[in-house]
Structure formats: structure tokens, C-alpha cells
Design an enzyme around this catalytic site. Sequence first.
Site, PDB file in Angstrom:
ATOM      1  CE  LYS A  75      -0.910   5.846   7.763  1.00  0.00           C
ATOM      2  NZ  LYS A  75      -0.601   5.138   6.532  1.00  0.00           N
TER       3      LYS A  75
ATOM      4  CG  PHE B  63      -1.819   1.245   1.227  1.00  0.00           C
ATOM      5  CD1 PHE B  63      -2.980   1.269   0.465  1.00  0.00           C
ATOM      6  CD2 PHE B  63      -1.484   2.386   1.954  1.00  0.00           C
ATOM      7  CE1 PHE B  63      -3.794   2.399   0.442  1.00  0.00           C
ATOM      8  CE2 PHE B  63      -2.294   3.509   1.936  1.00  0.00           C
ATOM      9  CZ  PHE B  63      -3.444   3.518   1.176  1.00  0.00           C
TER      10      PHE B  63
ATOM     11  CG  ASP C 182       5.519   3.630   1.881  1.00  0.00           C
ATOM     12  OD1 ASP C 182       5.550   4.288   2.931  1.00  0.00           O
ATOM     13  OD2 ASP C 182       4.484   3.469   1.198  1.00  0.00           O
TER      14      ASP C 182
HETATM   15  C1  LIG Z   1      -0.847   5.414   5.065  1.00  0.00           C
HETATM   16  C2  LIG Z   1       0.186   4.979   4.114  1.00  0.00           C
HETATM   17  C3  LIG Z   1       0.421   5.681   2.919  1.00  0.00           C
HETATM   18  C4  LIG Z   1      -0.432   6.837   2.478  1.00  0.00           C
HETATM   19  O1  LIG Z   1      -0.319   7.933   3.320  1.00  0.00           O
HETATM   20  P1  LIG Z   1      -1.423   9.113   3.204  1.00  0.00           P
HETATM   21  O2  LIG Z   1      -0.935  10.123   4.181  1.00  0.00           O
HETATM   22  O3  LIG Z   1      -2.740   8.509   3.565  1.00  0.00           O
HETATM   23  O4  LIG Z   1      -1.396   9.597   1.817  1.00  0.00           O
HETATM   24  C5  LIG Z   1       1.470   5.260   2.125  1.00  0.00           C
HETATM   25  N1  LIG Z   1       2.225   4.216   2.463  1.00  0.00           N
HETATM   26  C6  LIG Z   1       2.032   3.506   3.596  1.00  0.00           C
HETATM   27  C7  LIG Z   1       2.931   2.373   3.937  1.00  0.00           C
HETATM   28  C8  LIG Z   1       0.991   3.857   4.455  1.00  0.00           C
HETATM   29  O5  LIG Z   1       0.775   3.140   5.562  1.00  0.00           O
END
Ligand SMILES: *Cc1c(COP(=O)(O)O)cnc(C)c1O
Length: 392
Positions: free
Chosen positions: A251, A137, A222
Site C-alpha cells: 500500500k 483480509f 500483515d
Molecule cells: C489491501 C490489503 C491487502 C491486499 O493488498 P493488494 O495490494 O490489494 O493485493 C492485504 N492485506 C491487508 C491488510 C490489506 O489491507
Amino acid sequence: MSLAELKELERLWAMPVYARLPVELVRGEGVWLFDDEGKRYLDFFSAFSVHNCGHCHPRIVKAIREQAGRLLGVSAVYYTEPALRLCERLARSSLGGKVFLGNSGAEANELAIKLTRRHAHARGVDEPEIVVLEGAFHGRTLGALAATPKLAREDLFGPLPRGFKPVPPDDADALRAAVGGRTAAVMIEPIQGEAGIVPIRDEVLVAAREACDEQGAVLVFDEVQTGMGRTGSLWAYEQTPVRPDLMCVSKALGGGVPIGACITNPELGDVLGPGEHGSTFSGQSLGAAAALAALDIIDDPELLRSVRVLGSRLCDGLRAMDGIVEVRGRGLMVAAVLAEGIDAEEVSARARAEGLLINVPAPSTVRMLPPLIVDESHVDQALEMLGRAVSP
Ligand SMILES: *Cc1c(COP(=O)(O)O)cnc(C)c1O
């Protein structure tokens, strides 16, 4: 307003993209959230790992209040101290290169896509490709969505950006085979959060590192969910055998205020030049001041040690619990797979009635991401409430 009135406002005016849970939260303090009737909940969800410092941490509230009274932000075409101090702090704490401050996780990943494509074009690659893992994701904007195989629905959102190549998350040979002369980057969450907390095996991470080195491609981590102390080190890569070239965080970075960052190693710091990227809110002072306060709290060996110790305590408690067949995770990023016949949504609803907030990322799976400031008694209380929710 009552919950019924809020539901009516939602029905009339809010896009129906969220399946909201029937509770109205009005206040937070540390590990606790309070609803409109004063009932308190132990927050083992932390808004997908945003509130790693807990709710309304006094040091974050103070930093936000002081900054809000002085200067919320100005365009990044001017110099401001919080933003540039944050760039230095993020780079020094991780990959040592340069930093772009954005507003969210998806935007940080968009920049990683742009930067690594730009880097590939500079190497003479005309049609660069980014290798991604199934189950990943990376966000909801078009580029990040195209990098998220599970959600990249051409029939719903096409035409999507091309140039993403998914491989299975647990197959080092398939990953090695997918990386070639056209590869701009391999993009990996070291622990897949939305997939239900799936740690990527060291062997796969090492294969990605070696394949990128052989081809001159960029290894992107990520760390939007795994970063900021969640796994018991400031960044999750520190507990793996590899170091990425570029890292995306968001986050928990802003202690609850929206902010994201893309951090490079020294070699990639100047890949993008003037005019090649930007954002209206880049480096806004409010978020940067909050992030500096959040880093002060989290980048602390004592706190990170406690995350590892309490993570083990939580996992041990879950493993000893009837109705749980598998426990996965690292630090305070933990998932439990429920035995066949136990419905995860029902467990989550019963836990909420007990006063515990957890999350259901995948069928039969419950996820726990408590604030990193929890203590033993909070972990034990959560285990008790979850035990009653699993075996009512
Ligand atoms: C939450 C998340 C995203 C997206 O972040 P947003 O601030 O919602 O755009 C991308 N990568 C990972 C691993 C995430 O947990």
C-alpha cells in the site's frame, strides 16, 4: 471525457468487480483531490492507505522523475542500487532479517505463506497449517484468499488451497488451542482494516506470540494497511507488546507506485533458497526509488508524533458528534460506528457532496485514512463536513 462516457466504457469493457462512485478524479495535490469539474475534495480515504504522503508529494514526484529518466528497472538477476538499498532500509527499520520485494500486498502475503510452509517442512511438518483470524483480509490471490475466511468461498472459487485454520479474532484461548505441532504460522493484521478497523487486543497478540514460540511456528503480521506510519509509528507492531517474525507491507510503501515487501527476522532470512521464489518486477527501480523517498518522508519522529496527536483530535471530535456510537482505531486509522437508522453509504455520499472523501468498510461504519501530512485545520474541516453528513 465526461462521466457519462466513462460509465459507458466501464459498462462495455471493464469487469464489473467494482461498485464505482459517481465521480471522476483528475488531479491530486497534498490532501486534496480534484474532479473533472474542478471541485475539490479533502481525501480522508487515501485509496485504502496508499497515499500516506499525500498526492504528488514533491519529493516523491522528483524521485520518480529522476529514476524514470535513468532506468525504470531491470530483472532482479542484475544488481541495482535502489532495490538493494530499500531491502537494507526496510530490514534495519523493522525485523532486521532479509527482504523480498514484490508488487502488491497479496503477493507479499503469498510469499509469507510459502516461506512459513517451507520453514515447517524443514522442521519435518508434512501438512503445515496456518492459523488466521476471522474478519481478516489478506488479499485476493488464491492463497491470500484462502487466508481470508470472509471471502474464501469454496462454492465460487474452489478448490481453494487447504491448510488455513480460522479462529475468532478476540479469543486468546481459542487461538492458543488452535496452535499445535502442525502450525507453520499465525497470520494477523494487528488492526483489521477491511473488517472496519478492529484493533486486535494485546492479550490475543501475546497469546499468538507465546503459542508460536512454544511450537516453533512463525508469527506473521500483515502490515499492508497498518504500516508506513498509519498508526503513528512506522510499523503498527511497535505500539503492541509483541514483535512478529515476519512482516508484509505494501500500500503506502511506494508513495503511490505499486510495490510490496516481505521482511523477515534474522533467523528466517535464508529459509528460501535460489529458485524457490521470484517475480518479474521484483525490485524494479521505479518503485524502489519511490519507496525510499516515501520512507524519507514518513520515517520522521515529528511526522509520526503529528499522526498520533491528530489521530486523537479526530477521535475526540468524532466521539463528541451526534449520531456516532463508537470510535475505533489508532493514529490516523479511524472508524466511526453510526447510530441505528443512519445509513453509512448515505453519509459517505453526503460527505462527498460536502467535499470530503471517506469509505464504508462495513455496514453502519465509516472509515477515515487521511494522508499523514494533514494538519489541524484539515482534521477540523473534515469533522465539520462529516458532522453535516451524519446529521443533515
Ligand atoms: C489491501 C490489503 C491487502 C491486499 O493488498 P493488494 O495490494 O490489494 O493485493 C492485504 N492485506 C491487508 C491488510 C490489506 O489491507
